[in-house]
Design an enzyme around this catalytic site. Structure first.
Site, PDB file in Angstrom:
ATOM      1  N   HIS A   1      -3.905  -5.454  -0.034  1.00 30.18           N
ATOM      2  CA  HIS A   1      -3.532  -5.942   1.298  1.00 30.18           C
ATOM      3  C   HIS A   1      -3.553  -7.459   1.367  1.00 30.18           C
ATOM      4  O   HIS A   1      -4.610  -8.055   1.602  1.00 30.18           O
ATOM      5  CB  HIS A   1      -4.484  -5.361   2.351  1.00 30.18           C
ATOM      6  CG  HIS A   1      -4.282  -3.912   2.606  1.00 30.18           C
ATOM      7  ND1 HIS A   1      -3.473  -3.435   3.612  1.00 30.18           N
ATOM      8  CD2 HIS A   1      -4.760  -2.814   1.963  1.00 30.18           C
ATOM      9  CE1 HIS A   1      -3.469  -2.109   3.590  1.00 30.18           C
ATOM     10  NE2 HIS A   1      -4.246  -1.718   2.602  1.00 30.18           N
TER      11      HIS A   1
ATOM     12  N   GLU B   1      -2.527  -9.191   3.749  1.00 30.31           N
ATOM     13  CA  GLU B   1      -2.871  -9.566   5.132  1.00 30.31           C
ATOM     14  C   GLU B   1      -4.367  -9.418   5.389  1.00 30.31           C
ATOM     15  O   GLU B   1      -4.876  -9.824   6.441  1.00 30.31           O
ATOM     16  CB  GLU B   1      -2.070  -8.730   6.129  1.00 30.31           C
ATOM     17  CG  GLU B   1      -2.632  -7.365   6.460  1.00 30.31           C
ATOM     18  CD  GLU B   1      -2.528  -6.341   5.345  1.00 30.31           C
ATOM     19  OE1 GLU B   1      -3.121  -5.256   5.477  1.00 30.31           O
ATOM     20  OE2 GLU B   1      -1.841  -6.614   4.344  1.00 30.31           O
TER      21      GLU B   1
ATOM     22  N   CYS C   1       0.818  -1.221   0.000  1.00 27.15           N
ATOM     23  CA  CYS C   1       0.000   0.000   0.000  1.00 27.15           C
ATOM     24  C   CYS C   1       0.852   1.271   0.000  1.00 27.15           C
ATOM     25  O   CYS C   1       1.532   1.549  -0.973  1.00 27.15           O
ATOM     26  CB  CYS C   1      -0.982  -0.034   1.170  1.00 27.15           C
ATOM     27  SG  CYS C   1      -2.384   1.085   0.961  1.00 27.15           S
TER      28      CYS C   1
END
Length: 360
Positions: free
Chosen positions: A332, A334, A247
């Site tokens: 993302h 995660e 990001c």
């Protein structure tokens, strides 16, 4: 109590006050996630923004503190169609209303979030004010809205001192630009020892720790405002240490390597954005939260090549750096909230560092 959302184009939405009753000016953005509202509230990338949740009912399973992505919520304001006052879930430990009040975050419920989202898509992201003052003056407020800027929010969200998550595997230096906790957790679960550094740590200090790899995290704000951080990332780029960035970290690495960034009309925020891996052709559903993207037009193949693109609008979603052990993604892996389709990228990073063979 009545509350009002006033946009910089003069449009006013009337609803009901939730959370704190204080007045706030912020950038108004929307998120399309159907669940995961607590993870959205505690994502540091929302610092300086007020979040519109497009899903019409928010708070129905309450607050579950184990799901928080940082120690506190970060948005300036919270905007929903309907707020559940009676959550039902066996893990529930509180309500959104009490959570917002505790952290002094103002919000507004009962407005047409579909109409608001369509307006933001048509006109682009706008600044706005949440207020309970029924005697507001548009002539006084609109100039203030147009003058508002998010500012240096990375300094606000980064950790204040270095901390270590002990592990027996690869040593990873995580530069905290506003990191969600699941980034460090995803590395730690793979056996890594993770040392988390404040955003303004010098490259020399990070490299002195002799990490096997460096992780650049997500974070808030305009990447071009992080001038001093970009200078340090350029030094990390010039090292031979493997780097993985997510990001804001992805954007800052691109700026350090000579690319440019620009602001999207209304950004990508939600848990349902498709991205295509250009090497395999496979499409993954990803979690995203960003208002800026990397321009690849002036980034030659001698520096980096696109690795992922956004299937919806064709914008860049990742880069692989030529002749370097560096790859970066805009989305993302995660997740939290969102799908875990791309969590394999942490395994790729582990392999770049040598995995269990050279890190022990």
């Amino acid at each position: 109590m009545k509350a009002f959302l006033i946009l910089e184009d003069g449009r006013v939405f009337e609803g009901t006050s939730i959370g704190s009753e204080r007045e706030v000016i912020s950038e108004i953005v929307f998120n399309t996630s159907m669940t995961g509202y607590l993870e959205v509230l505690t994502d540091p990338s929302y610092a300086g923004q007020a979040v519109v949740m497009t899903y019409p009912l928010i708070g129905n399973y309450g607050i579950c503190f184990n799901d928080m992505e940082s120690a506190r919520p970060w948005p300036d304001g919270y905007i929903v169609r309907e707020l559940s006052r009676m959550p039902s879930n066996f893990r529930c430990e509180g309500t959104i209303q009490n959570f917002l009040e505790k952290h002094d975050i103002p919000g507004i419920a009962g407005i047409d979030t579909r109409a608001l989202t369509k307006l933001l898509r048509e006109k682009g992201t706008m600044n706005g004010m949440i207020t309970t003052n029924e005697n507001y003056s548009l002539d006084e407020i609109i100039p203030r809205l147009k003058a508002y800027t998010v500012g240096d929010v990375v300094e606000r969200v980064t950790c204040k001192e270095k901390k270590v998550l002990e592990g027996k595997g690869c040593k990873v230096a995580l530069l905290d630009l506003g990191a969600k906790e699941n980034i460090a957790r995803s590395l730690h679960e793979r056996g890594c020892e993770v040392t988390i550094y404040p955003a303004y740590t010098s490259a020399e200090e990070i490299l002195a720790g002799r990490p096997d790899g460096i992780m650049l995290s997500n974070g808030p704000g305009d990447p071009k405002s992080c001038t001093s951080i970009i200078k340090e990332i350029k030094k990390l780029y010039d090292s031979d240490v493997p780097i993985f960035a997510i990001c804001l970290g992805h954007q800052l690495m691109a700026l350090a390597a000579g690319a440019d960034t620009h602001k999207l009309k209304y950004g990508h925020r939600g848990g349902n954005h498709p991205v295509k891996d250009l090497e395999t052709g496979r499409v993954y559903i990803s979690s995203q939260n960003h208002g800026y993207v990397v321009d690849t037009d002036n980034l030659g193949a001698d520096r980096a090549v696109p690795a992922f693109i956004n299937v919806n609008d064709g914008t860049n979603e990742g880069l692989k750096y030529t002749g370097k052990n560096i790859f970066t993604v805009q989305f993302h892996p995660e997740a939290c909230p969102g799908p875990g389709d791309s969590a394999y990228l942490f395994d790729r990073f582990l392999a770049m560092m040598g995995g269990d063979r050279t890190c022990l």
